[in-house]
Structures are given as C-alpha cells and as structure tokens.
Scaffold this active site. Sequence first.
Site, PDB file in Angstrom:
ATOM      1  N   ASP A  12       0.861  -1.177   0.000  1.00 52.99           N
ATOM      2  CA  ASP A  12       0.000   0.000   0.000  1.00 52.99           C
ATOM      3  C   ASP A  12       0.903   1.233   0.000  1.00 52.99           C
ATOM      4  O   ASP A  12       2.090   1.148   0.349  1.00 52.99           O
ATOM      5  CB  ASP A  12      -0.888  -0.046   1.246  1.00 52.99           C
ATOM      6  CG  ASP A  12      -1.716   1.206   1.419  1.00 52.99           C
ATOM      7  OD1 ASP A  12      -2.433   1.575   0.478  1.00 52.99           O
ATOM      8  OD2 ASP A  12      -1.641   1.818   2.497  1.00 52.99           O
ATOM      9  N   ASP A  14      -0.255   5.126   0.923  1.00 55.53           N
ATOM     10  CA  ASP A  14      -0.516   6.115   1.973  1.00 55.53           C
ATOM     11  C   ASP A  14      -0.591   5.459   3.350  1.00 55.53           C
ATOM     12  O   ASP A  14      -1.356   4.515   3.559  1.00 55.53           O
ATOM     13  CB  ASP A  14      -1.821   6.855   1.681  1.00 55.53           C
ATOM     14  CG  ASP A  14      -1.706   7.702   0.420  1.00 55.53           C
ATOM     15  OD1 ASP A  14      -0.849   8.595   0.389  1.00 55.53           O
ATOM     16  OD2 ASP A  14      -2.468   7.456  -0.532  1.00 55.53           O
ATOM     17  N   THR A 107      -2.476   0.605  -4.539  1.00 56.18           N
ATOM     18  CA  THR A 107      -2.949   1.793  -3.846  1.00 56.18           C
ATOM     19  C   THR A 107      -4.338   2.203  -4.307  1.00 56.18           C
ATOM     20  O   THR A 107      -4.722   1.975  -5.459  1.00 56.18           O
ATOM     21  CB  THR A 107      -1.972   2.967  -4.061  1.00 56.18           C
ATOM     22  OG1 THR A 107      -2.509   4.157  -3.472  1.00 56.18           O
ATOM     23  CG2 THR A 107      -1.711   3.220  -5.539  1.00 56.18           C
ATOM     24  N   SER A 108      -5.087   2.830  -3.403  1.00 61.69           N
ATOM     25  CA  SER A 108      -6.394   3.386  -3.755  1.00 61.69           C
ATOM     26  C   SER A 108      -6.268   4.732  -4.458  1.00 61.69           C
ATOM     27  O   SER A 108      -7.264   5.282  -4.930  1.00 61.69           O
ATOM     28  CB  SER A 108      -7.259   3.534  -2.502  1.00 61.69           C
ATOM     29  OG  SER A 108      -7.584   2.264  -1.978  1.00 61.69           O
TER      30      SER A 108
END
Length: 219
Positions: A12, A14, A107-108
């Site tokens: 991931d 953040d 990642t989103s």
Amino acid sequence: MTTLTARALLLDMDGTIVNSDAVVERCWRQWAEEHGLDADEAMKIVHGRQGYATMAVLLPDRPMELNHEDNRRMLAAETADVDGVVPVPGAPAFMAALAGLPHALVTSADRALARARMGATGLPMPAVRVTAESVGASKPDPEGFLKGAAELGFAPGDCVVFEDSEAGIAAGRAAGMRVVGVGPRAAAHAPDVAVADLSEVRVEAAPDGGITLRFGTTG
C-alpha cells in the site's frame, strides 16, 4: 525476532510507505464539514478506501454519481497538495532493499496522485503498480491485491501485503495473503505482524530467490 518468507511483496502507499496524513486531514475535514458531518468521526474511516467508497459509507443515501464527482475533485485537490508529504520512517531503506526483488504498489490513489506523492518523498516508484484506474472495486475488496500478485506472476499465498488501514488489511486477508500492519492504525486490526514503522523491517534476498522479512526494533 519474527520472520516471514515470501516470493513477492504488495505495498500500500498512503500510511504504509508514504505519510500523507497532513494532506488527507486537510482535504477530508473540509469535505466532511461541507456536508455537515463530524470530521473527527469521518477521519476514522477515510484511510484505505477510494474516495467515492468512503463517501458512500459516510452518506449512504447519496446518489453514487455525486460521490464520483466529488471524488474527482478530491483527487485533483490531493494531487496538487504535497505539503507535509514525507516518507514513513524507514521507507527509503526498505524500498532500496526491494530493488531487484518482486514487489508491486497496490494503492487506492489514482496514477497522478501516486506519482505526486511518491515523487514528493523521493521514493522509487515500483515498476508494477495497481492504482484506482486498475480495479472495479475499492479496498476492502481484494481485487487490487489479486491483480498485483497476478501481474508479478505469484500465487496469493506466496505474497505478503504491507498495509496501514482496516480496509487494506481486510483486503489483504480476503486475497488469501499474509499482512504486515504498519503504524498505529494497523495494530488495532490484528495483522499477522505489526510494526510501528518500516525501520523495524529488514528485507533479505533468500538463496532460492524468495524474500526473507525480519521484524524487530533496532538498537
């Protein structure tokens, strides 16, 4: 010292390798206040999900097209604001140790936001990356991690996920992967291993081509 072995790592961004909390707080508190929400309560769930999915949780009766419109504006605002975006402690050494080893960013964030934040921290961008544009469902759905593993060419059980959020840890588990939780948000959600930050992680290339992860405080 705890040890895990893997064939590939899925990271991931953040909260895991990049500390972007300052920007997230600024943008999301403003959005919450504009919509009459308790900003402190909103901040408890914004991490890990794509923006539209967070909005759907916070405003369940709102038309989804409005969430997607707000999400586009939110992404633009976050991409333009890198003030206070820094590496998570230990991230530069951690990422340097991964050079030449199988790993991917999952990642989103969308591509532009990922480039902005990785660029602001000076961390190397993984060659394989799964961003918001790559998936049809946000974390906690496992789609992103499964796509990352497939692109790297490894089975889910051979991968270890690094995550900081409840949604991300749930996504990693749903993908059938072991999860290393990074930071204070992660520890509350029972990852397989929890570390305060990446300075507590050592990455070693195994003789068989795999990856050995060792966890423990230094000094």
